[in-house]
Scaffold this motif. Structure first.
Motif, PDB file in Angstrom:
ATOM      1  N   THR A  72       0.855  -1.299   0.252  1.00 13.97           N
ATOM      2  CA  THR A  72      -0.021   0.014   0.059  1.00 13.97           C
ATOM      3  C   THR A  72       0.841   1.272  -0.130  1.00 13.97           C
ATOM      4  OG1 THR A  72       0.041   0.027   2.279  1.00 13.97           O
ATOM      5  CG2 THR A  72      -1.729  -1.111   1.315  1.00 13.97           C
ATOM      6  N   GLU A  73       2.110   1.021   0.329  1.00 18.44           N
ATOM      7  CA  GLU A  73       3.245   2.180   0.526  1.00 18.44           C
ATOM      8  C   GLU A  73       2.576   3.183   1.429  1.00 18.44           C
ATOM      9  OE1 GLU A  73       3.970   3.953  -3.528  1.00 18.44           O
ATOM     10  OE2 GLU A  73       4.635   1.870  -4.394  1.00 18.44           O
ATOM     11  N   ARG A  74       2.264   2.729   2.707  1.00 24.42           N
ATOM     12  CA  ARG A  74       1.799   3.496   3.816  1.00 24.42           C
ATOM     13  C   ARG A  74       2.763   3.129   4.918  1.00 24.42           C
ATOM     14  NH1 ARG A  74      -4.157   2.644   2.261  1.00 24.42           N
ATOM     15  NH2 ARG A  74      -3.935   0.741   3.159  1.00 24.42           N
ATOM     16  N   CYS A  75       3.026   4.345   5.705  1.00 28.45           N
ATOM     17  CA  CYS A  75       3.640   3.996   7.137  1.00 28.45           C
ATOM     18  C   CYS A  75       3.054   3.270   8.126  1.00 28.45           C
ATOM     19  CB  CYS A  75       4.289   5.247   7.505  1.00 28.45           C
ATOM     20  SG  CYS A  75       2.873   6.624   8.201  1.00 28.45           S
ATOM     21  N   GLY A  76       3.598   2.739   9.235  1.00 24.53           N
ATOM     22  CA  GLY A  76       2.715   1.976   9.996  1.00 24.53           C
ATOM     23  C   GLY A  76       1.520   2.685  10.525  1.00 24.53           C
ATOM     24  N   LYS A  77       1.795   3.982  10.867  1.00 24.02           N
ATOM     25  CA  LYS A  77       0.999   4.826  11.852  1.00 24.02           C
ATOM     26  C   LYS A  77      -0.379   4.930  10.504  1.00 24.02           C
ATOM     27  CE  LYS A  77      -0.091   9.673  13.243  1.00 24.02           C
ATOM     28  NZ  LYS A  77      -0.755  10.081  12.066  1.00 24.02           N
ATOM     29  N   CYS A  78      -0.146   5.339   9.452  1.00 25.84           N
ATOM     30  CA  CYS A  78      -1.440   5.287   8.418  1.00 25.84           C
ATOM     31  C   CYS A  78      -2.023   4.238   8.263  1.00 25.84           C
ATOM     32  CB  CYS A  78      -0.900   5.895   7.089  1.00 25.84           C
ATOM     33  SG  CYS A  78      -0.154   7.564   7.133  1.00 25.84           S
ATOM     34  N   GLU A  79      -1.088   3.041   8.147  1.00 26.75           N
ATOM     35  CA  GLU A  79      -1.555   1.819   7.767  1.00 26.75           C
ATOM     36  C   GLU A  79      -2.519   1.263   9.042  1.00 26.75           C
ATOM     37  OE1 GLU A  79      -2.318  -1.543   5.460  1.00 26.75           O
ATOM     38  OE2 GLU A  79      -0.989   0.256   4.891  1.00 26.75           O
ATOM     39  N   LYS A  80      -2.419   1.656  10.216  1.00 24.01           N
ATOM     40  CA  LYS A  80      -3.011   1.444  11.360  1.00 24.01           C
ATOM     41  C   LYS A  80      -4.256   2.202  11.259  1.00 24.01           C
ATOM     42  CE  LYS A  80      -3.182   1.414  16.471  1.00 24.01           C
ATOM     43  NZ  LYS A  80      -2.304   1.409  17.636  1.00 24.01           N
ATOM     44  N   GLU A  81      -4.424   3.461  10.974  1.00 19.86           N
ATOM     45  CA  GLU A  81      -5.575   4.428  10.699  1.00 19.86           C
ATOM     46  C   GLU A  81      -6.504   3.937   9.805  1.00 19.86           C
ATOM     47  OE1 GLU A  81      -4.298   8.548  10.160  1.00 19.86           O
ATOM     48  OE2 GLU A  81      -3.472   8.517  12.132  1.00 19.86           O
ATOM     49  N   VAL A  82      -5.825   3.525   8.469  1.00 20.48           N
ATOM     50  CA  VAL A  82      -6.655   3.164   7.249  1.00 20.48           C
ATOM     51  C   VAL A  82      -7.405   1.928   7.824  1.00 20.48           C
ATOM     52  CG1 VAL A  82      -6.649   2.313   5.032  1.00 20.48           C
ATOM     53  CG2 VAL A  82      -5.370   4.485   5.706  1.00 20.48           C
ATOM     54  N   ARG A  83      -6.871   1.002   8.499  1.00 23.44           N
ATOM     55  CA  ARG A  83      -7.276  -0.416   8.929  1.00 23.44           C
ATOM     56  C   ARG A  83      -8.476  -0.195   9.774  1.00 23.44           C
ATOM     57  NH1 ARG A  83      -3.477  -2.863  11.639  1.00 23.44           N
ATOM     58  NH2 ARG A  83      -2.075  -2.880   9.672  1.00 23.44           N
ATOM     59  N   SER A  84      -8.212   0.692  10.699  1.00 21.64           N
ATOM     60  CA  SER A  84      -9.462   1.301  11.602  1.00 21.64           C
ATOM     61  C   SER A  84     -10.342   1.936  10.965  1.00 21.64           C
ATOM     62  CB  SER A  84      -9.069   2.038  12.870  1.00 21.64           C
ATOM     63  OG  SER A  84      -8.932   3.232  12.270  1.00 21.64           O
ATOM     64  N   TYR A  85     -10.275   2.560   9.820  1.00 20.76           N
ATOM     65  CA  TYR A  85     -11.557   3.099   9.105  1.00 20.76           C
ATOM     66  C   TYR A  85     -12.158   1.774   8.652  1.00 20.76           C
ATOM     67  CZ  TYR A  85      -9.211   7.666   9.920  1.00 20.76           C
ATOM     68  OH  TYR A  85      -8.693   8.809  10.271  1.00 20.76           O
ATOM     69  N   TYR A  86     -11.336   0.975   7.726  1.00 17.00           N
ATOM     70  CA  TYR A  86     -11.898  -0.020   7.183  1.00 17.00           C
ATOM     71  C   TYR A  86     -12.902  -1.043   8.276  1.00 17.00           C
ATOM     72  CZ  TYR A  86      -9.983   0.373   2.602  1.00 17.00           C
ATOM     73  OH  TYR A  86      -9.577   0.873   1.390  1.00 17.00           O
ATOM     74  N   ASP A  87     -12.401  -1.175   9.402  1.00 19.28           N
ATOM     75  CA  ASP A  87     -13.073  -1.939  10.494  1.00 19.28           C
ATOM     76  C   ASP A  87     -14.451  -1.187  10.702  1.00 19.28           C
ATOM     77  OD1 ASP A  87     -11.132  -3.910  10.606  1.00 19.28           O
ATOM     78  OD2 ASP A  87     -10.026  -3.006  12.480  1.00 19.28           O
ATOM     79  N   TYR A  88     -14.221   0.073  10.652  1.00 18.73           N
ATOM     80  CA  TYR A  88     -15.565   0.964  11.059  1.00 18.73           C
ATOM     81  C   TYR A  88     -16.553   0.679   9.939  1.00 18.73           C
ATOM     82  CZ  TYR A  88     -18.571   4.883  11.866  1.00 18.73           C
ATOM     83  OH  TYR A  88     -19.642   5.793  11.851  1.00 18.73           O
ATOM     84  N   PHE A  89     -15.992   0.777   8.835  1.00 23.45           N
ATOM     85  CA  PHE A  89     -16.901   0.645   7.672  1.00 23.45           C
ATOM     86  C   PHE A  89     -17.524  -0.549   7.774  1.00 23.45           C
ATOM     87  CE2 PHE A  89     -17.873  -0.725   3.175  1.00 23.45           C
ATOM     88  CZ  PHE A  89     -18.618   0.460   3.009  1.00 23.45           C
ATOM     89  N   ARG A  90     -16.617  -1.833   7.759  1.00 24.59           N
ATOM     90  CA  ARG A  90     -17.214  -3.280   7.912  1.00 24.59           C
ATOM     91  C   ARG A  90     -18.399  -3.286   9.202  1.00 24.59           C
ATOM     92  NH1 ARG A  90     -13.341  -7.830   8.316  1.00 24.59           N
ATOM     93  NH2 ARG A  90     -12.479  -6.722  10.190  1.00 24.59           N
ATOM     94  N   ARG A  91     -18.160  -2.734  10.317  1.00 26.75           N
ATOM     95  CA  ARG A  91     -18.869  -2.999  11.452  1.00 26.75           C
ATOM     96  C   ARG A  91     -20.445  -2.192  11.099  1.00 26.75           C
ATOM     97  NH1 ARG A  91     -15.747  -0.879  14.891  1.00 26.75           N
ATOM     98  NH2 ARG A  91     -16.394   1.289  15.019  1.00 26.75           N
TER      99      ARG A  91
END
Length: 79
Positions: free
Chosen positions: A23-42
């Motif tokens: 994804t070419e994202r740093c660890g911080k951004c990767e964690k944030e984006v993953r949490s947004y995808y988790d929220y979307f799924r919920r």
């Protein structure tokens, strides 16, 4: 050194451990984006509990994807 495509910060030597090369994202951004995808799924799962996705619910999901700058196909794939 790589640069995060989301926040444009240069990744440090230690940051390479968490840098996602796909994804070419740093660890911080990767964690944030993953949490947004988790929220979307919920929210998606909550809307689907009655077995129907109304046009209003569909529109809300699209709004969530826009708000958090999620790739629409990626968000649906994550669900």
């Amino acid at each position: 050194m790589p640069v995060c495509i989301r926040c444009n910060s240069q990744v440090s030597v230690l940051g390479l451990l968490n840098f996602n090369r796909l994804t070419e994202r740093c660890g911080k951004c990767e964690k944030e984006v993953r949490s947004y995808y988790d929220y979307f799924r919920r929210i998606f799962n909550e809307f689907c509990r009655d077995g129907i996705l109304s046009p209003e619910e569909w529109s809300q999901l699209q709004g969530i994807a826009r708000k958090y700058q999620l790739d629409w196909q990626g968000a649906l794939g994550y669900v």
